[in-house]
Motif scaffolding. Structure first.
Motif, PDB file in Angstrom:
ATOM      1  N   GLU A 486       0.830  -1.206   0.000  1.00  7.99           N
ATOM      2  CA  GLU A 486       0.000   0.000   0.000  1.00  7.99           C
ATOM      3  C   GLU A 486       0.873   1.268   0.000  1.00  7.99           C
ATOM      4  O   GLU A 486       0.567   2.257  -0.677  1.00  7.99           O
ATOM      5  N   LYS A 490       0.789   4.082  -2.932  1.00  7.58           N
ATOM      6  CA  LYS A 490       0.390   5.468  -2.670  1.00  7.58           C
ATOM      7  C   LYS A 490       1.519   6.478  -2.947  1.00  7.58           C
ATOM      8  O   LYS A 490       1.270   7.669  -3.027  1.00  7.58           O
ATOM      9  N   LYS A 509       2.848  10.262   1.325  1.00  3.22           N
ATOM     10  CA  LYS A 509       1.552   9.736   1.806  1.00  3.22           C
ATOM     11  C   LYS A 509       1.780   8.488   2.649  1.00  3.22           C
ATOM     12  O   LYS A 509       2.171   7.440   2.131  1.00  3.22           O
ATOM     13  N   PRO A 511      -0.336   6.034   4.746  1.00  2.45           N
ATOM     14  CA  PRO A 511      -1.756   5.693   4.982  1.00  2.45           C
ATOM     15  C   PRO A 511      -1.997   5.154   6.397  1.00  2.45           C
ATOM     16  O   PRO A 511      -1.131   4.493   6.973  1.00  2.45           O
TER      17      PRO A 511
END
Length: 525
Positions: A486, A490, A509, A511
């Protein structure tokens, strides 16, 4: 009258003592000239009939001063002191009239001065500035400006020496002859006194302050001086002869060395001329050779523009290049000319001449220098040719280099960062699905500062995020691999294909899931 001055002086007793004044001419000389006072502890007038003459030399700036003086007996007012006198001096600068004119004027002026200022052998005044000088100059005084002769004591010797000459009796011709005979002795003596009193002669002899001689001694003194001058002339001639011998030897050595150097330079000049002619020929050939090669390259460029096969053009270029280099090597490198200057073959004369032959020697050296400078012109021509060759070669090389760059373009391979292609459409595997990104700049900066580009792996990055963020760790500590995927998805461009951090500034970023939708990330303590 120019260059003629007259002084009057006397001993006046207390309080003025001896004083002297300029009674004709430049009054500034009163303080500039030495006094005409007699050193009475060495010579003095002893009776009213006594008389003393003198001739004296003195330097004043760039002027040569000669003074003719006469002293006669005169008592002071209110004093019976011995050795007192009144005197007159004729002072000449750089030139003098004949001795008979000097003596006539000296007698007349002094007698008139004495008549005006002495009564019964006693002075009437107390200072020379109070002298009565009316009618003391006769018409004969004006004759002094005529028939003058310049004098210049080349060997002026300020010795401070004084000579006293004793003669049995003063007569007009006698004093005149003494003045004339003694004049050549002035370079040796500053003052020469003349006396005819036996008593004064005995006084001078007893005091021993001055050297005293008679007329025969004067003749001997003049003879000695003449012999000394002759010896100086002989010594000078001998010195000049030695200088001539040395000059002849130096000339012989210099001429031999110069002749040898000229022969060497002529040989080098001939060799250099051949090299220059050959270099000129090579220069023309080289220029023609480069032009041909440039034209052929231009033809290849035109062929490429006409869609001719690249492989065929490259093959033709390589063949032309080999031919060009082969022909250029045949021309060889530019020939270096030899220097015409050879300081080792010349023995320079270090002696500095201060005689009349110095100018001739300097003239010869100047002519030789001019000749050497002409020889140096060929060396300068050679240097210019070499510079032209190097400049031309450099120019053609870069022209050729630019053409090759156009024909054979270079391929540049750049490693592209790993970017997840379908990150937009893929759904996150994390549970719960992240609903926000970390916005605590201090927290993010703390994480980024510990990351190292091209060194930190994705696993190490995830561990660091979990360590610094309790909310993320609590939510995804058992889903590290999915969180890593992830994070890569991102932040495209942050990691390369090997999942190594490439640009940490692109890691923007991080998350996480917040049940309260609070964007802040709390940090573990």
């Amino acid at each position: 009258m120019k260059n003629i001055n007259v002084f009057g002086y006397a001993t006046f007793g207390s309080p003025n003592g001896f004083t002297q004044s300029c009674i004709y001419g430049n009054k500034n000389l009163e303080k500039a000239l030495k006094t005409f006072d007699l050193k009475t502890d060495g010579i003095q007038l002893l009776s009213p009939s006594d008389r003393i003459y003198s001739i004296r030399k003195e330097g004043l700036g760039d002027k040569s001063i000669v003074s003719y003086s006469v002293y006669t007996y005169a008592k002071e007012k209110n004093s019976n002191r011995t050795g007192t006198f009144i005197g007159t001096s004729l002072i000449f600068s750089d030139e003098t009239p004949t001795e008979n004119l000097i003596l006539n004027s000296l007698h007349q002026i002094h007698q008139n001065l004495k008549n005006n200022n002495v009564s019964n052998n006693v002075l009437n005044s107390n200072h020379s500035k109070d002298f009565n000088i009316q009618n003391i100059f006769s018409k004969d005084f004006e004759k002094l400006q005529y028939q003058t002769n310049k004098f210049d004591f080349v060997e002026w010797e300020n010795s401070g020496k004084t000579l006293v000459v004793y003669t049995t009796k003063f007569e007009q011709n006698e004093i005149q002859n003494l003045f004339k005979k003694s004049f050549p002795l002035l370079p040796k003596y500053d003052t020469i006194f003349f006396i005819d009193s036996k008593e004064i002669a005995e006084f001078v002899s007893q005091k021993r302050l001055f050297r005293i001689i008679d007329k025969n001694g004067l003749d001997q003194e003049i003879q000695i001086l003449e012999e000394e001058r002759k010896q100086k002339v002989i010594n000078t001639i001998s010195r000049f002869e030695k200088e001539k011998e040395k000059l002849e030897e130096d000339r012989k050595n210099e001429l031999v060395n110069l002749k040898k150097q000229i022969e060497q330079n002529e040989q080098k000049h001939s060799e250099n001329q051949k090299k220059i002619e050959e270099s000129k020929s090579n220069l023309t050939s080289l220029d023609h050779h480069y032009n041909n090669f440039l034209n052929k390259i231009s033809a290849l460029v035109s062929a490429l523009n006409s869609e001719k096969q690249l492989e065929e053009v490259n093959h033709s270029f390589k063949q032309l290049e080999r031919e060009f280099n082969t022909e250029k090597r045949k021309l060889g490198t530019p020939l270096q000319t030899s220097s015409l200057f050879n300081t080792n073959t010349t023995n320079h004369v270090s002696t500095q001449y201060t005689n009349p032959y110095q100018r001739d020697l300097n003239d010869r050296n100047t002519e030789r220098s001019e000749k050497n400078r002409n020889f140096g012109t060929l060396a300068i021509i050679s240097i210019i040719i070499n510079l032209l060759f190097v400049g031309g070669a450099t120019y053609f090389y870069f022209m050729y280099y630019e053409e090759v760059k156009e024909i054979v373009p270079q391929e540049i391979i750049i490693e592209k960062p790993y970017i997840e292609k379908n990150y937009v459409v893929e759904e996150s595997k994390l549970n719960p699905i992240p609903n926000d990104f970390a916005k605590d700049e201090n927290n993010k900066k703390l994480i980024l500062d510990q990351l190292v580009e091209n060194n930190t792996s994705i696993d190490k990055t995830v561990e660091l995020i979990f360590e610094k963020n309790k909310i993320i760790r609590d939510s995804y500590q058992f889903q590290k691999d999915d969180y890593a995927d992830e994070l890569i998805r991102k932040n495209p461009g942050a990691f390369n294909s090997n999942k190594i951090l490439q640009k940490k500034d692109s890691l923007t970023k991080i998350p996480f899931f917040s049940s309260s939708l609070n964007p802040n990330i709390s940090t573990s303590n």
